[in-house]
Design a protein around this motif. Sequence first.
Motif, PDB file in Angstrom:
ATOM      1  N   LEU A 249       5.263 -13.166  64.980  1.00 35.90           N
ATOM      2  CA  LEU A 249       6.199 -13.953  65.797  1.00 35.90           C
ATOM      3  C   LEU A 249       5.706 -14.040  67.237  1.00 35.90           C
ATOM      4  O   LEU A 249       5.742 -15.118  67.859  1.00 35.90           O
ATOM      5  CB  LEU A 249       7.582 -13.313  65.761  1.00 35.90           C
ATOM      6  N   GLY A 250       5.263 -12.900  67.767  1.00 34.96           N
ATOM      7  CA  GLY A 250       4.829 -12.869  69.159  1.00 34.96           C
ATOM      8  C   GLY A 250       3.609 -13.736  69.396  1.00 34.96           C
ATOM      9  O   GLY A 250       3.558 -14.503  70.373  1.00 34.96           O
ATOM     10  N   GLU A 251       2.607 -13.643  68.526  1.00 32.52           N
ATOM     11  CA  GLU A 251       1.390 -14.443  68.712  1.00 32.52           C
ATOM     12  C   GLU A 251       1.695 -15.932  68.592  1.00 32.52           C
ATOM     13  O   GLU A 251       1.146 -16.752  69.343  1.00 32.52           O
ATOM     14  CB  GLU A 251       0.324 -14.015  67.704  1.00 32.52           C
ATOM     15  N   LYS A 252       2.580 -16.287  67.662  1.00 32.48           N
ATOM     16  CA  LYS A 252       2.967 -17.697  67.540  1.00 32.48           C
ATOM     17  C   LYS A 252       3.624 -18.197  68.825  1.00 32.48           C
ATOM     18  O   LYS A 252       3.236 -19.236  69.381  1.00 32.48           O
ATOM     19  CB  LYS A 252       3.920 -17.883  66.361  1.00 32.48           C
ATOM     20  N   ASP A 253       4.621 -17.447  69.307  1.00 34.99           N
ATOM     21  CA  ASP A 253       5.371 -17.905  70.476  1.00 34.99           C
ATOM     22  C   ASP A 253       4.533 -17.849  71.749  1.00 34.99           C
ATOM     23  O   ASP A 253       4.653 -18.727  72.618  1.00 34.99           O
ATOM     24  CB  ASP A 253       6.637 -17.070  70.637  1.00 34.99           C
ATOM     25  N   LEU A 254       3.690 -16.829  71.876  1.00 38.68           N
ATOM     26  CA  LEU A 254       2.810 -16.763  73.042  1.00 38.68           C
ATOM     27  C   LEU A 254       1.836 -17.932  73.044  1.00 38.68           C
ATOM     28  O   LEU A 254       1.552 -18.523  74.104  1.00 38.68           O
ATOM     29  CB  LEU A 254       2.040 -15.433  73.057  1.00 38.68           C
ATOM     30  N   THR A 255       1.314 -18.294  71.877  1.00 39.63           N
ATOM     31  CA  THR A 255       0.393 -19.429  71.786  1.00 39.63           C
ATOM     32  C   THR A 255       1.079 -20.724  72.186  1.00 39.63           C
ATOM     33  O   THR A 255       0.521 -21.535  72.932  1.00 39.63           O
ATOM     34  CB  THR A 255      -0.170 -19.540  70.354  1.00 39.63           C
ATOM     35  N   LEU A 256       2.301 -20.914  71.718  1.00 39.70           N
ATOM     36  CA  LEU A 256       3.049 -22.122  72.090  1.00 39.70           C
ATOM     37  C   LEU A 256       3.308 -22.156  73.596  1.00 39.70           C
ATOM     38  O   LEU A 256       3.192 -23.216  74.230  1.00 39.70           O
ATOM     39  CB  LEU A 256       4.364 -22.175  71.321  1.00 39.70           C
ATOM     40  N   VAL A 266       0.112 -24.597  84.572  1.00 43.27           N
ATOM     41  CA  VAL A 266       0.669 -23.336  85.049  1.00 43.27           C
ATOM     42  C   VAL A 266      -0.154 -22.185  84.480  1.00 43.27           C
ATOM     43  O   VAL A 266      -0.271 -22.036  83.257  1.00 43.27           O
ATOM     44  CB  VAL A 266       2.142 -23.175  84.622  1.00 43.27           C
ATOM     45  N   ALA A 267      -0.751 -21.371  85.355  1.00 40.45           N
ATOM     46  CA  ALA A 267      -1.509 -20.211  84.907  1.00 40.45           C
ATOM     47  C   ALA A 267      -0.558 -19.135  84.396  1.00 40.45           C
ATOM     48  O   ALA A 267       0.442 -18.820  85.051  1.00 40.45           O
ATOM     49  CB  ALA A 267      -2.357 -19.656  86.046  1.00 40.45           C
ATOM     50  N   LEU A 268      -0.863 -18.567  83.245  1.00 44.24           N
ATOM     51  CA  LEU A 268      -0.021 -17.540  82.631  1.00 44.24           C
ATOM     52  C   LEU A 268      -0.886 -16.326  82.269  1.00 44.24           C
ATOM     53  O   LEU A 268      -1.128 -16.037  81.102  1.00 44.24           O
ATOM     54  CB  LEU A 268       0.667 -18.098  81.384  1.00 44.24           C
ATOM     55  N   PRO A 269      -1.366 -15.603  83.289  1.00 42.51           N
ATOM     56  CA  PRO A 269      -2.287 -14.492  83.001  1.00 42.51           C
ATOM     57  C   PRO A 269      -1.677 -13.368  82.176  1.00 42.51           C
ATOM     58  O   PRO A 269      -2.347 -12.773  81.341  1.00 42.51           O
ATOM     59  CB  PRO A 269      -2.695 -14.003  84.394  1.00 42.51           C
ATOM     60  N   LEU A 270      -0.395 -13.063  82.396  1.00 46.74           N
ATOM     61  CA  LEU A 270       0.221 -11.997  81.608  1.00 46.74           C
ATOM     62  C   LEU A 270       0.386 -12.418  80.156  1.00 46.74           C
ATOM     63  O   LEU A 270       0.201 -11.610  79.242  1.00 46.74           O
ATOM     64  CB  LEU A 270       1.573 -11.610  82.202  1.00 46.74           C
ATOM     65  N   ALA A 271       0.714 -13.688  79.931  1.00 43.96           N
ATOM     66  CA  ALA A 271       0.835 -14.175  78.558  1.00 43.96           C
ATOM     67  C   ALA A 271      -0.512 -14.151  77.859  1.00 43.96           C
ATOM     68  O   ALA A 271      -0.607 -13.807  76.673  1.00 43.96           O
ATOM     69  CB  ALA A 271       1.408 -15.588  78.556  1.00 43.96           C
ATOM     70  N   ARG A 273      -2.985 -12.088  78.473  1.00 44.19           N
ATOM     71  CA  ARG A 273      -3.277 -10.688  78.180  1.00 44.19           C
ATOM     72  C   ARG A 273      -2.404 -10.197  77.023  1.00 44.19           C
ATOM     73  O   ARG A 273      -2.861  -9.445  76.155  1.00 44.19           O
ATOM     74  CB  ARG A 273      -3.052  -9.841  79.434  1.00 44.19           C
ATOM     75  N   ALA A 274      -1.141 -10.620  77.004  1.00 46.55           N
ATOM     76  CA  ALA A 274      -0.234 -10.189  75.948  1.00 46.55           C
ATOM     77  C   ALA A 274      -0.702 -10.673  74.585  1.00 46.55           C
ATOM     78  O   ALA A 274      -0.620  -9.939  73.588  1.00 46.55           O
ATOM     79  CB  ALA A 274       1.181 -10.693  76.229  1.00 46.55           C
ATOM     80  N   LEU A 275      -1.213 -11.902  74.504  1.00 51.29           N
ATOM     81  CA  LEU A 275      -1.696 -12.422  73.233  1.00 51.29           C
ATOM     82  C   LEU A 275      -2.844 -11.567  72.702  1.00 51.29           C
ATOM     83  O   LEU A 275      -2.938 -11.287  71.508  1.00 51.29           O
ATOM     84  CB  LEU A 275      -2.145 -13.877  73.399  1.00 51.29           C
ATOM     85  N   THR A 276      -3.699 -11.126  73.605  1.00 48.22           N
ATOM     86  CA  THR A 276      -4.833 -10.277  73.214  1.00 48.22           C
ATOM     87  C   THR A 276      -4.390  -8.876  72.823  1.00 48.22           C
ATOM     88  O   THR A 276      -4.896  -8.283  71.866  1.00 48.22           O
ATOM     89  CB  THR A 276      -5.843 -10.183  74.375  1.00 48.22           C
ATOM     90  N   ASP A 277      -3.418  -8.326  73.537  1.00 45.95           N
ATOM     91  CA  ASP A 277      -3.089  -6.899  73.420  1.00 45.95           C
ATOM     92  C   ASP A 277      -1.892  -6.584  72.535  1.00 45.95           C
ATOM     93  O   ASP A 277      -1.677  -5.415  72.194  1.00 45.95           O
ATOM     94  CB  ASP A 277      -2.831  -6.314  74.808  1.00 45.95           C
ATOM     95  N   LEU A 278      -1.091  -7.575  72.162  1.00 38.56           N
ATOM     96  CA  LEU A 278       0.148  -7.299  71.441  1.00 38.56           C
ATOM     97  C   LEU A 278      -0.107  -6.566  70.125  1.00 38.56           C
ATOM     98  O   LEU A 278       0.430  -5.475  69.885  1.00 38.56           O
ATOM     99  CB  LEU A 278       0.918  -8.591  71.183  1.00 38.56           C
ATOM    100  N   GLY A 279      -0.911  -7.161  69.259  1.00 43.54           N
ATOM    101  CA  GLY A 279      -1.155  -6.557  67.952  1.00 43.54           C
ATOM    102  C   GLY A 279      -1.771  -5.176  68.029  1.00 43.54           C
ATOM    103  O   GLY A 279      -1.261  -4.220  67.420  1.00 43.54           O
ATOM    104  N   PRO A 280      -2.876  -5.012  68.787  1.00 43.87           N
ATOM    105  CA  PRO A 280      -3.439  -3.664  68.925  1.00 43.87           C
ATOM    106  C   PRO A 280      -2.451  -2.671  69.528  1.00 43.87           C
ATOM    107  O   PRO A 280      -2.408  -1.505  69.132  1.00 43.87           O
ATOM    108  CB  PRO A 280      -4.644  -3.887  69.850  1.00 43.87           C
ATOM    109  N   GLY A 281      -1.655  -3.127  70.488  1.00 48.68           N
ATOM    110  CA  GLY A 281      -0.672  -2.227  71.088  1.00 48.68           C
ATOM    111  C   GLY A 281       0.386  -1.783  70.096  1.00 48.68           C
ATOM    112  O   GLY A 281       0.868  -0.651  70.155  1.00 48.68           O
TER     113      GLY A 281
END
Length: 307
Positions: A249-256, A266-271, A273-281
């Motif tokens: 769910l997170g990767e889908k919504d972050l990608t959208l 609009v730059a979204l640096p935290l988003a 990073r979150a897409l990269t780190d969510l699953g491993p975290g």
Amino acid sequence: MSAPESTRIGYIGLGNMGAPMAKRLLDRPGGLTVFDTRPEAVAPFTDAGASGAASPAELAQTCTLVSVTVLDDAQVEDVVAGPDGLLSTAQPGTVIAIHSTIADTTAVDLAARCAEHGVELVDAPISGGAPGAKNGTLAVMVGATDEAFAKVLEPFGTWAELIVHAGPVGAGTRMKLARNLLHFISFTAATEAQRLAEAAGLDITELGKVVRHTDAITGGAGAIMWRDNTSPLDPDDGWFPVFSHVRALGEKDLTLALDLGERLGVALPLATRALTDLGPGLGVGSGDTARSRSPRSRSPHGQKEHA
């Protein structure tokens, strides 16, 4: 053994947090003595039946449990070990509880100095803000020996709803710093979400209403904090399907959201990073969506490369 209810408690620092916490101690049978450098802060307590002290040293003469809620490390050190500080008069067996958020090393160092006087220092930072202090619903994270923790349980319960023994001295502060790390990173993420919403022509005050409403239902970031370690999960672990679903769910919504940000400039640096780190975290590794948007699959300008 917990501190008897007849124990007189001292409270130092009657600001936005300390005053409502101390107020809830006024009706304890043992009595309350307060100190603050501002007479106007002390007056409501003495008017309500508490005793006022002229200094931390004077307060420690009659109190064997003292709570301290002051501004920073320097003030804590002065209150505890300064020329007119608690240690100059504290009786052996006194417990000093520091509720201020300070460095964990300050707590450990002060505890060692207190031990030389037969005094126990506990670091007991609080979370829940002024509303929690007023309502008696704070969380307190205590770094203490088992004996000292037992002594503070009852009095802390007058103003805290959740009392956690985090470990030895210093552990309470370390837990508070981890908790506040999440707090302020979340605030930063909120500002990023506001920028995206504003660029999309949305009313960000209405977005705020939605966030507060739904976080009150779902629990916000705390809703995923159930595991007892951060190691990668075994596929047979009961949490694996749960967090794999959260990741999907997170990767889908972050990608959208990232796609919307690219369209709006609009730059979204935290988003990102979150897409990269969510699953491993979460302990389940990156999903296909995150892998497809990894930096190696994208151009330097952030656009997907096409064959």
